[in-house]
Motif scaffolding. Structure first.
Motif, PDB file in Angstrom:
ATOM      1  N   TYR A  97      79.724  -8.543   9.447  1.00  0.00           N
ATOM      2  CA  TYR A  97      81.149  -8.210   9.519  1.00  0.00           C
ATOM      3  C   TYR A  97      82.006  -9.444   9.840  1.00  0.00           C
ATOM      4  N   PRO A  98      81.861 -10.506   9.048  1.00  0.00           N
ATOM      5  CA  PRO A  98      82.672 -11.706   9.296  1.00  0.00           C
ATOM      6  C   PRO A  98      84.151 -11.487   9.015  1.00  0.00           C
ATOM      7  N   ASP A  99      84.469 -10.424   8.296  1.00  0.00           N
ATOM      8  CA  ASP A  99      85.869 -10.087   8.038  1.00  0.00           C
ATOM      9  C   ASP A  99      86.551  -9.493   9.261  1.00  0.00           C
ATOM     10  N   LEU A 100      85.762  -9.033  10.217  1.00  0.00           N
ATOM     11  CA  LEU A 100      86.289  -8.365  11.408  1.00  0.00           C
ATOM     12  C   LEU A 100      86.150  -9.211  12.658  1.00  0.00           C
ATOM     13  N   ILE A 101      84.959  -9.762  12.880  1.00  0.00           N
ATOM     14  CA  ILE A 101      84.656 -10.529  14.085  1.00  0.00           C
ATOM     15  C   ILE A 101      85.130 -11.969  13.918  1.00  0.00           C
ATOM     16  N   ARG A 102      85.911 -12.453  14.862  1.00  0.00           N
ATOM     17  CA  ARG A 102      86.445 -13.814  14.770  1.00  0.00           C
ATOM     18  C   ARG A 102      85.625 -14.829  15.563  1.00  0.00           C
ATOM     19  N   ALA A 103      84.872 -14.354  16.554  1.00  0.00           N
ATOM     20  CA  ALA A 103      84.008 -15.254  17.326  1.00  0.00           C
ATOM     21  C   ALA A 103      82.970 -14.406  18.041  1.00  0.00           C
ATOM     22  N   GLY A 104      81.817 -15.030  18.303  1.00  0.00           N
ATOM     23  CA  GLY A 104      80.754 -14.350  19.026  1.00  0.00           C
ATOM     24  C   GLY A 104      80.202 -15.229  20.128  1.00  0.00           C
ATOM     25  N   ALA A 105      79.667 -14.600  21.155  1.00  0.00           N
ATOM     26  CA  ALA A 105      78.984 -15.302  22.247  1.00  0.00           C
ATOM     27  C   ALA A 105      77.726 -14.512  22.569  1.00  0.00           C
ATOM     28  N   ALA A 106      76.579 -15.100  22.266  1.00  0.00           N
ATOM     29  CA  ALA A 106      75.295 -14.400  22.372  1.00  0.00           C
ATOM     30  C   ALA A 106      74.472 -14.986  23.515  1.00  0.00           C
ATOM     31  N   PHE A 107      74.109 -14.146  24.493  1.00  0.00           N
ATOM     32  CA  PHE A 107      73.322 -14.570  25.649  1.00  0.00           C
ATOM     33  C   PHE A 107      71.876 -14.099  25.483  1.00  0.00           C
ATOM     34  N   ALA A 108      70.980 -15.041  25.221  1.00  0.00           N
ATOM     35  CA  ALA A 108      69.541 -14.756  25.127  1.00  0.00           C
ATOM     36  C   ALA A 108      69.222 -13.817  23.972  1.00  0.00           C
ATOM     37  N   ASP A 168      65.245 -18.092  32.948  1.00  0.00           N
ATOM     38  CA  ASP A 168      64.426 -17.245  32.082  1.00  0.00           C
ATOM     39  C   ASP A 168      65.315 -16.312  31.260  1.00  0.00           C
ATOM     40  N   HIS A 169      64.796 -15.160  30.880  1.00  0.00           N
ATOM     41  CA  HIS A 169      65.547 -14.256  30.018  1.00  0.00           C
ATOM     42  C   HIS A 169      66.772 -13.652  30.707  1.00  0.00           C
ATOM     43  N   ASN A 170      66.753 -13.635  32.034  1.00  0.00           N
ATOM     44  CA  ASN A 170      67.853 -13.025  32.789  1.00  0.00           C
ATOM     45  C   ASN A 170      68.995 -14.012  33.004  1.00  0.00           C
ATOM     46  N   ILE A 171      69.545 -14.505  31.915  1.00  0.00           N
ATOM     47  CA  ILE A 171      70.616 -15.490  32.013  1.00  0.00           C
ATOM     48  C   ILE A 171      71.912 -14.810  32.446  1.00  0.00           C
ATOM     49  N   PRO A 172      72.555 -15.311  33.483  1.00  0.00           N
ATOM     50  CA  PRO A 172      73.800 -14.682  33.948  1.00  0.00           C
ATOM     51  C   PRO A 172      74.931 -14.881  32.933  1.00  0.00           C
ATOM     52  N   VAL A 173      75.652 -13.812  32.668  1.00  0.00           N
ATOM     53  CA  VAL A 173      76.788 -13.884  31.747  1.00  0.00           C
ATOM     54  C   VAL A 173      77.925 -14.684  32.389  1.00  0.00           C
ATOM     55  N   GLN A 174      78.472 -15.612  31.632  1.00  0.00           N
ATOM     56  CA  GLN A 174      79.572 -16.459  32.110  1.00  0.00           C
ATOM     57  C   GLN A 174      80.869 -16.000  31.426  1.00  0.00           C
ATOM     58  N   ALA A 175      81.409 -14.897  31.906  1.00  0.00           N
ATOM     59  CA  ALA A 175      82.536 -14.262  31.231  1.00  0.00           C
ATOM     60  C   ALA A 175      83.783 -15.152  31.124  1.00  0.00           C
ATOM     61  N   PRO A 176      84.176 -15.901  32.176  1.00  0.00           N
ATOM     62  CA  PRO A 176      85.370 -16.744  32.023  1.00  0.00           C
ATOM     63  C   PRO A 176      85.222 -17.775  30.902  1.00  0.00           C
ATOM     64  N   GLN A 177      84.023 -18.343  30.765  1.00  0.00           N
ATOM     65  CA  GLN A 177      83.801 -19.325  29.699  1.00  0.00           C
ATOM     66  C   GLN A 177      83.779 -18.650  28.327  1.00  0.00           C
ATOM     67  N   VAL A 178      83.292 -17.411  28.276  1.00  0.00           N
ATOM     68  CA  VAL A 178      83.338 -16.656  27.018  1.00  0.00           C
ATOM     69  C   VAL A 178      84.788 -16.450  26.586  1.00  0.00           C
ATOM     70  N   TRP A 194      86.123 -19.549  25.052  1.00  0.00           N
ATOM     71  CA  TRP A 194      85.613 -19.703  23.700  1.00  0.00           C
ATOM     72  C   TRP A 194      86.374 -18.804  22.719  1.00  0.00           C
ATOM     73  N   PHE A 195      86.732 -17.621  23.170  1.00  0.00           N
ATOM     74  CA  PHE A 195      87.474 -16.690  22.329  1.00  0.00           C
ATOM     75  C   PHE A 195      88.957 -17.058  22.224  1.00  0.00           C
ATOM     76  N   GLY A 196      89.404 -17.961  23.056  1.00  0.00           N
ATOM     77  CA  GLY A 196      90.818 -18.342  23.026  1.00  0.00           C
ATOM     78  C   GLY A 196      91.720 -17.368  23.748  1.00  0.00           C
ATOM     79  N   ILE A 197      91.140 -16.570  24.652  1.00  0.00           N
ATOM     80  CA  ILE A 197      91.932 -15.600  25.418  1.00  0.00           C
ATOM     81  C   ILE A 197      92.413 -16.208  26.722  1.00  0.00           C
TER      82      ILE A 197
END
Length: 297
Positions: free
Chosen positions: A159-170, A280-290, A293-296
């Motif tokens: 859905y590249p027509d809809l999603i403008r940016a993504g942030a994938a954790f693990a 390891d797999h339990n990477i903490p989400v860094q919401a402010p940095q996300v 990245w989204f430009g919000i």
């Protein structure tokens, strides 16, 4: 327009059915289920968080949970709802229908634009909110952890027509789990190795014939992840740098960002990778940095 609202914390489901004309009929500052958002071929559930004050026009983020998770768990375990109150964006929290709460990231339906699968259930939730709230179409984003990160990559490809940016954790690259089985051992163990050209071509198959802009991608991964082996970080970088036609050689490297021991590598303007040393797999989400990245933010 008819739709029902429930809150996931209620012991007994409360269903409200009425004719609503205004978006303000969805309660603000609480996690609320929306049900009549369109086609949901696999039974995906969608919950939404509307802040007290919306930006004009608002942005919209799909925040997608991990295996065994729920919309409520990702709402509780991340900062997105709190930050929504500060910046005025909307958060969609989808919930996987499978028994183990993993997302379908393997079927042809979910991997293909408007073909079905879990991805379409999420996308129709996004489309519903875009129409209802006049969301800025240039500010629709996806992020998630583990299985939710896999789905983030799926949405970016299909859905590249809809999603403008993504942030994938693990997560893993788009199409890495493709096949008959819901779990791909080869991909999970980091043994599915492709060239950048092969990965890029796979991502482009998600929406055949589409020639428009592609979502920029941020790939976050722990350096000692064994659940979804860290090799998937490098394979995802291959994929999205190829999609954007840029080199795999980083144009900028920032040490200790945003956490000590983590390293951000930028590959032009549209791809970045953050490798968390010793995580390891339990990477903490860094919401402010996300949000940055989204430009919000």
């Amino acid at each position: 327009m008819m739709f029902s609202l429930t809150t996931p914390t209620l012991a007994i489901a409360l269903t409200l059915s009425a004719t609503f004309a205004l978006s303000q009929d969805i309660p603000t500052s609480t996690l609320t289920q929306i049900t009549d958002f369109g086609d949901k071929p696999t039974g995906v559930e969608n919950y939404v968080y509307i802040p007290a004050t919306l930006a004009d026009p608002p942005a919209l983020i799909a925040a997608i949970h991990y295996c065994t998770g729920t919309a409520q768990a990702y709402y509780n375990g991340t900062q997105y709802a709190t930050l929504a109150e500060e910046y005025g964006f909307i958060v969609l929290y989808p919930e996987a229908p499978a028994e183990g709460k993993c997302w379908d990231v393997h079927t042809n339906e979910t991997l293909t634009h408007d073909a079905g699968g879990d991805s379409l259930g999420i996308v129709n939730g996004l489309r519903f909110l875009i129409d209802l709230y006049g969301v800025d179409p240039e500010k629709v984003f996806a992020t998630g952890t583990s299985s939710g990160a896999m789905m983030t990559n799926v949405l970016a490809g299909a859905y590249p027509d809809l999603i403008r940016a993504g942030a994938a954790f693990a997560g893993v690259p788009y199409g890495c789990f493709a096949g008959e089985n819901a779990w791909c051992v080869e991909c999970a163990q980091g043994e599915l190795i492709k060239t950048p050209e092969e990965w890029g071509a796979l991502a482009l198959q998600g929406y055949p014939g589409y020639t428009g802009p592609r979502p920029k991608m941020a790939i976050w991964h722990g350096s000692v992840d064994t659940a979804l082996n860290t090799q998937n970080y490098y394979e995802a970088i291959k994929q999205w740098t190829n999609v954007f036609g840029v080199s795999q050689n980083a144009t900028s490297v920032t040490e200790n960002w945003p956490v000590e021991g983590w390293t951000r590598s930028e590959f032009g303007e549209n791809v970045e990778g953050i490798l968390a040393d010793g995580v390891d797999h339990n990477i903490p989400v860094q919401a402010p940095q996300v949000l940055e990245w989204f430009g919000i933010a």
